[in-house]
Design a protein around this motif. Structure first.
Motif, PDB file in Angstrom:
ATOM      1  N   GLN A  60       0.860  -1.195   0.000  1.00  0.00           N
ATOM      2  CA  GLN A  60       0.000   0.000   0.000  1.00  0.00           C
ATOM      3  C   GLN A  60       0.895   1.244   0.000  1.00  0.00           C
ATOM      4  O   GLN A  60       2.106   1.143   0.183  1.00  0.00           O
ATOM      5  N   ILE A  61       0.241   2.419  -0.193  1.00  0.00           N
ATOM      6  CA  ILE A  61       1.012   3.656  -0.071  1.00  0.00           C
ATOM      7  C   ILE A  61       1.097   4.018   1.404  1.00  0.00           C
ATOM      8  O   ILE A  61       0.075   4.320   2.034  1.00  0.00           O
ATOM      9  N   ALA A  62       2.293   3.948   1.938  1.00  0.00           N
ATOM     10  CA  ALA A  62       2.464   4.237   3.371  1.00  0.00           C
ATOM     11  C   ALA A  62       2.560   5.733   3.607  1.00  0.00           C
ATOM     12  O   ALA A  62       2.000   6.260   4.567  1.00  0.00           O
ATOM     13  N   GLN A  63       3.276   6.404   2.732  1.00  0.00           N
ATOM     14  CA  GLN A  63       3.452   7.845   2.905  1.00  0.00           C
ATOM     15  C   GLN A  63       4.012   8.471   1.629  1.00  0.00           C
ATOM     16  O   GLN A  63       4.390   7.783   0.686  1.00  0.00           O
ATOM     17  N   VAL A  64       4.048   9.781   1.660  1.00  0.00           N
ATOM     18  CA  VAL A  64       4.530  10.543   0.510  1.00  0.00           C
ATOM     19  C   VAL A  64       5.595  11.520   1.008  1.00  0.00           C
ATOM     20  O   VAL A  64       5.450  12.090   2.093  1.00  0.00           O
TER      21      VAL A  64
END
Ligand code: BES
Ligand code: MN
Ligand code: ZN
Length: 460
Positions: A60-64
């Motif tokens: 998943q996208i954990a952070q940006v």
């Protein structure tokens, strides 16, 4: 316009970490080993505008992470986070740390989500932001919606945005806030003494008109906004070359921005008696078009010789300003896309403003800076006023010489303002030629947020 702000899903929002070249190393060191490795493998170095999504172990996208200019950098684009909606995958996000300016970053996020979708389905970013704490999100939303209104009006081509449609847009806004709306159309302009508005607009089959609405408590200070509403500027008989004519659907940018400003003032219920005046015309070519060296009377009584039919904006504003001036407003503001010379001097992103009110000048400059809605003062240089002299009339709308075009235009308008306690004129561009963060290519909201801030300080 659906809101870009999401307050419900705060807990699960994906964090956006802002980093600069200076802070990136220590920020990265705090990430899980795998994320550090991923950022390194991608060569991420927190260059301004660089964006990287970091995966979690389950993909998943954990952070940006998003790059900004160094805190001490010479030029920091406070709207840089406005690029994020165009870069991020669909989802709900939050700021994990502070960008250069949290409020402006939040605003930029909303401004950068704008897309012009009237003529085809566009893939609007499905990106939402949980607003940072302590931000007046109602005010940000008000500003973003006003900007979208101005942009939509400007981006709509002239075939769908003639004087009548512009008046309809103004009426819709007036009705929404319970303002008193009035409009003088066609030959009634002559009967009611608006000769210049009529002269400029008469060659178009789409009748010229003067839009006029009033809102607020009559006992409050009078603030009057006047916007140039030239729905298309061919240049008239002094026709523009095709390159110059190409984006002239934007020549009602002053009107669009006055409506944007009015919407913010009314929505925020500022303690003013607001009046909005928009001369809406099409500067067309035809057998009945006004001509070079024609001479017309004006509402103020001054006769005006036409040096160039392409200097039409100052003509329609002159009659509208004269009307505005008659009730001695406390503050009179006009916005218009008036001269190419303003662009030569300062470029598309920095409109010049003019006033003889020193306090107002300081306030405008300060508010423009605070709102990242840049404006730059130019002088109403008295010695150039004589350039407006005509040999046969009271004044000429486009004196030969061609020096200081934006100043000369401002001086022309000044001849029609006498009784207003304070007057501000802004020669806007109303257009972003090349997309920048928070500023998509096309119609642009200029000067409206700066002036809204000023009005909020004075009459909030
Ligand atoms: N709408 C134009 C000004 C303009 C042109 C704004 C291009 C932004 C981009 C205005 O009506 C105009 O044509 N002004 C003339 C005045 C001149 C004839 C004295 C100009 O600037 O060339
Ligand atoms: Mn013109
Ligand atoms: Zn024009």
């Amino acid at each position: 316009m659906p809101s870009v702000f999401e307050t419900a899903a705060a807990a699960s929002a994906i964090p956006i970490t802002f980093a600069t070249k200076a802070t990136w190393k220590s920020i990265c060191a705090g990430f899980p080993a795998q994320a550090q490795q991923f950022a390194q493998a991608n060569g991420f170095a927190a260059k301004p505008g660089a964006c990287l999504t970091l995966p979690s172990a389950d993909g998943q996208i954990a952070q940006v992470v998003f790059g900004l200019e160094d805190e001490t950098g010479k030029s920091r684009d406070l709207f840089r986070p406005g690029a994020l909606p165009g870069l991020l995958p669909p989802g709900v996000y939050r700021f994990a740390n502070a960008p250069h300016d949290r409020r402006l970053a939040t605003l930029a996020f909303a401004l950068g989500s704008y897309r012009f979708s009237r003529y085809r389905k566009v893939d609007a970013p499905e990106v939402k932001l949980v607003p940072p704490d302590g931000i007046d999100i109602a005010d940000i939303t008000r500003m973003a919606e006003a900007a979208a209104l101005a942009r939509d009006l400007i981006n709509t081509p002239a075939n769908d945005m003639g004087p009548e449609q512009l008046a309809l847009a103004a009426q819709t806004l007036a009705t929404r806030f319970g303002a008193d709306f009035n409009c003088i159309v066609g030959d009634d302009l002559v009967r009611q003494n608006f000769p210049l508005i009529h002269a400029v607009g008469m060659a178009s089959p789409r009748a010229p008109r003067l839009i006029d609405f009033t809102w607020g408590d009559p006992a409050h200070p009078k603030v009057t906004l006047v916007g140039k509403g030239v729905c298309f500027d061919t240049g008239g008989l002094d026709l523009k070359p095709s390159t110059g004519m190409l984006i002239m659907k934007k020549d009602m940018g002053g009107a669009a921005n006055v409506l944007a400003l009015a919407s913010m003032v009314m929505d925020a219920r500022l303690k003013v008696r607001l009046r909005v005046l928009i001369p809406a015309v099409e500067n067309a070519v035809g057998g009945n078009a006004f001509r070079p060296l024609d001479i017309f009377p004006s509402r103020k009584g001054l006769s005006v010789e036409i040096g160039n039919t392409d200097a039409e904006g100052r003509l329609v504003l002159a009659d509208a300003l004269a009307l505005a001036d008659e009730e001695k407003p406390d503050l009179l503001v006009d916005l218009g896309t008036l001269t190419g010379a303003a662009r030569v001097a300062l470029g598309p992103d920095l409109p010049p403003f003019y006033t003889n009110d020193e306090t107002l000048a300081l306030d405008v400059a300060r508010c423009a800076k605070a709102e990242n809605d840049p404006l730059w003062r130019l002088p109403l240089w008295p010695a150039y006023d004589a350039w407006l002299d005509s040999k046969v009339a009271n004044l000429n709308n486009a004196p030969s010489g061609g020096f200081a075009g934006s100043i000369v235009c401002a001086l022309f308008l000044q001849r029609f303002v006498e009784a207003a306690k304070s007057w501000l004129h802004v020669d806007i561009y109303g257009w972003t030629p090349q997309a920048k963060p928070a500023r998509p290519e096309g119609g642009e909201c200029q000067a409206a947020r700066a002036i809204y801030k000023l009005l909020g300080e004075r009459y909030g």
